[in-house]
Design an enzyme around this catalytic site. Structure first.
Site, mmCIF file in Angstrom:
data_model
loop_
_atom_site.group_PDB
_atom_site.id
_atom_site.type_symbol
_atom_site.label_atom_id
_atom_site.label_comp_id
_atom_site.label_asym_id
_atom_site.label_seq_id
_atom_site.Cartn_x
_atom_site.Cartn_y
_atom_site.Cartn_z
ATOM 1 N N ARG A 137 11.520 3.722 2.848
ATOM 2 C CA ARG A 137 11.099 2.790 3.898
ATOM 3 C C ARG A 137 12.257 1.832 4.171
ATOM 4 O O ARG A 137 12.821 1.269 3.242
ATOM 5 C CB ARG A 137 9.871 2.005 3.458
ATOM 6 C CG ARG A 137 9.603 0.805 4.341
ATOM 7 C CD ARG A 137 8.337 0.081 4.021
ATOM 8 N NE ARG A 137 7.178 0.851 4.436
ATOM 9 C CZ ARG A 137 5.970 0.312 4.649
ATOM 10 N NH1 ARG A 137 5.781 -0.973 4.476
ATOM 11 N NH2 ARG A 137 4.958 1.067 5.017
ATOM 12 N N ARG A 187 0.798 -1.227 0.000
ATOM 13 C CA ARG A 187 0.000 0.000 0.000
ATOM 14 C C ARG A 187 0.830 1.276 0.000
ATOM 15 O O ARG A 187 0.565 2.194 -0.774
ATOM 16 C CB ARG A 187 -0.878 0.084 1.261
ATOM 17 C CG ARG A 187 -2.242 -0.455 1.119
ATOM 18 C CD ARG A 187 -2.698 -0.944 2.474
ATOM 19 N NE ARG A 187 -1.883 -2.093 2.814
ATOM 20 C CZ ARG A 187 -2.161 -3.328 2.418
ATOM 21 N NH1 ARG A 187 -3.231 -3.576 1.761
ATOM 22 N NH2 ARG A 187 -1.348 -4.336 2.706
ATOM 23 N N THR A 188 1.792 1.344 0.901
ATOM 24 C CA THR A 188 2.528 2.601 1.026
ATOM 25 C C THR A 188 3.290 2.870 -0.263
ATOM 26 O O THR A 188 3.281 3.985 -0.789
ATOM 27 C CB THR A 188 3.463 2.573 2.245
ATOM 28 O OG1 THR A 188 2.693 2.180 3.383
ATOM 29 C CG2 THR A 188 4.080 3.930 2.502
ATOM 30 N N HIS A 216 5.803 6.007 11.309
ATOM 31 C CA HIS A 216 5.217 5.908 9.964
ATOM 32 C C HIS A 216 4.325 7.153 9.791
ATOM 33 O O HIS A 216 3.099 7.062 9.800
ATOM 34 C CB HIS A 216 4.399 4.615 9.879
ATOM 35 C CG HIS A 216 4.005 4.191 8.503
ATOM 36 N ND1 HIS A 216 4.145 4.996 7.397
ATOM 37 C CD2 HIS A 216 3.464 3.030 8.059
ATOM 38 C CE1 HIS A 216 3.700 4.329 6.338
ATOM 39 N NE2 HIS A 216 3.286 3.138 6.710
ATOM 40 N N LYS A 273 28.051 -3.356 -3.399
ATOM 41 C CA LYS A 273 29.478 -3.141 -3.677
ATOM 42 C C LYS A 273 30.157 -2.450 -2.501
ATOM 43 O O LYS A 273 31.296 -2.011 -2.595
ATOM 44 C CB LYS A 273 29.655 -2.274 -4.920
ATOM 45 C CG LYS A 273 29.074 -2.850 -6.187
ATOM 46 C CD LYS A 273 29.354 -1.898 -7.348
ATOM 47 C CE LYS A 273 28.562 -2.248 -8.571
ATOM 48 N NZ LYS A 273 28.553 -1.130 -9.535
HETATM 49 C C1 NCD Z 1 1.733 -0.855 8.102
HETATM 50 C C2 NCD Z 1 3.233 -0.767 8.179
HETATM 51 O O1 NCD Z 1 3.935 -1.103 7.229
HETATM 52 O O2 NCD Z 1 3.684 -0.326 9.211
HETATM 53 N N1 NCD Z 1 1.255 -1.036 6.813
HETATM 54 C C3 NCD Z 1 1.091 0.079 6.045
HETATM 55 O O3 NCD Z 1 2.000 0.847 5.813
HETATM 56 N N2 NCD Z 1 -0.160 0.321 5.625
HETATM 57 C C4 NCD Z 1 1.113 -1.763 9.068
HETATM 58 C C5 NCD Z 1 1.622 -3.164 9.214
HETATM 59 O O4 NCD Z 1 2.479 -3.620 8.468
HETATM 60 O O5 NCD Z 1 1.105 -3.820 10.119
#
Ligand code: NCD
Length: 330
Positions: free
Chosen positions: A113, A63-64, A146, A92
């Site tokens: 991320r 999703r993100t 997040h 490398k």
């Molecule tokens: C979450 C995450 O990655 O922290 N998912 C997301 O970004 N929608 C929640 C999760 O993984 O539980």
């Protein structure tokens, strides 16, 4: 960042004050409504079509990643991506700092991320010390923060309570693995912006909310209670934010000992939930929400997922200071 004036890095949700949150929600709604006509969608697509983004996602994401990528496409921003570190020069021996600096040579914003906490903050600090800094957006840093998920959660709460006075005064339950779930940690940090909100943490004892977040709530006078019994608190909630067990952080199968049925929403729980309450989940879900619940009008998680793309559009518009231009679209 103290007001709605400008936004550069998005690393820690504590930078967000109410005027900026309100402005981001309004921008998300504005973009969403423009996208409904071909003409509006084209105008949106022209808005940032000279910009480029790097999507650096070395931790799993559906999703993100997709919502950032599509948010960029809505605004005409072209994207490059690295999702598998084994395809980058890190194999490398290139340092993290040198990789980030390299991305910044080619793009106008870095969305990242990582499995490790603190990496996005480290990238932002690095940017602040170089001649051509680009903004860094934290799209999830370890089990820590997040921030853009918290923003889309605020947007979802605000839209859901639009006709009930907004988020102010609401009782919000957070359930599941609160210790290792970064979404609930970040969302707690935004609650200081709303008057009279009360939080209820529902978690197995070994996965209770961490002291650092509770200290923040204490410092800002945000009341919270903790329980292991959902049934005791469910009827009082305006919203229940359900999370999954973050099993990927287990070192010795800790989450296997949790009786998950006690921290789940199924059809029986629905009858105890207020008729105007909402059910949220950052997704992906595990067994903690029965798919049968999806049919219930109070299930908000699929809309929440879609809200994520519009909130990320809003964040990008704000970072690139295009809010006046989006307002001027006819
Ligand atoms: C979450 C995450 O990655 O922290 N998912 C997301 O970004 N929608 C929640 C999760 O993984 O539980």
């Amino acid at each position: 960042m103290t007001d709605s004036a400008s936004l550069f890095h998005v690393i820690d949700p504590r930078i967000f004050k109410r005027p900026l949150l309100d402005q981001l929600c309004a921008l998300a709604t504005r973009a969403r409504s423009l996208s409904r006509t071909d003409q509006g969608a084209r105008a949106l697509h022209d808005l940032l079509s000279t910009r480029r983004a790097m999507l650096y996602f070395t931790q799993p994401s559906t999703r993100t990643f997709l919502s950032f990528s599509n948010a960029c496409h809505v605004l005409g921003i072209r994207t490059s991506e690295i999702r598998d570190p084994s395809t980058s020069s890190e194999v490398k021996g290139e340092s993290f700092e040198d990789s980030i600096r390299t991305f910044s040579s080619y793009v106008d914003v870095i969305v990242m991320r990582t499995k490790e906490s603190g990496r996005a903050a480290q990238a932002a600090r690095l940017m602040d010390g170089i001649p051509r800094p680009v903004p860094v957006i934290n799209a999830g840093s370890g089990s820590d923060q997040h921030p853009t998920q918290a923003l889309l959660d605020i947007y979802t709460l605000q839209r859901s309570f639009e006709n009930r006075g907004g988020i102010d005064g609401k009782v919000i339950g957070m359930m599941g693995d609160l210790k290792r779930g970064r979404t609930v940690r970040s969302l707690c940090y935004l609650m200081k912006n709303y008057v009279g909100v009360r939080l209820v943490f529902i978690a197995p004892q070994q996965f209770a909310m961490e002291p650092d977040v509770k200290a923040h709530l204490d410092e800002h006078g945000i009341p919270y209670t903790e329980t292991t019994r959902l049934a005791d608190v469910l009827p009082a909630l305006d919203a229940i934010y359900v999370t999954r067990m973050q099993t990927e952080w287990d070192t010795a199968g800790e989450s296997r000992n949790v009786e998950l049925s006690q921290f789940s929403i199924g059809t029986p729980e629905l009858s105890a939930l207020r008729p105007d309450a909402i059910i949220m989940h950052p997704l992906p879900r595990g067994p903690e929400i029965d798919p049968a619940v999806d049919q219930d009008p109070r299930a908000m998680y699929w809309r929440q997922e879609r809200n994520g793309m519009w909130m990320r559009v809003a964040v990008l518009v704000k970072i690139f200071a295009a809010e006046d231009r989006i307002a001027a679209i006819g």
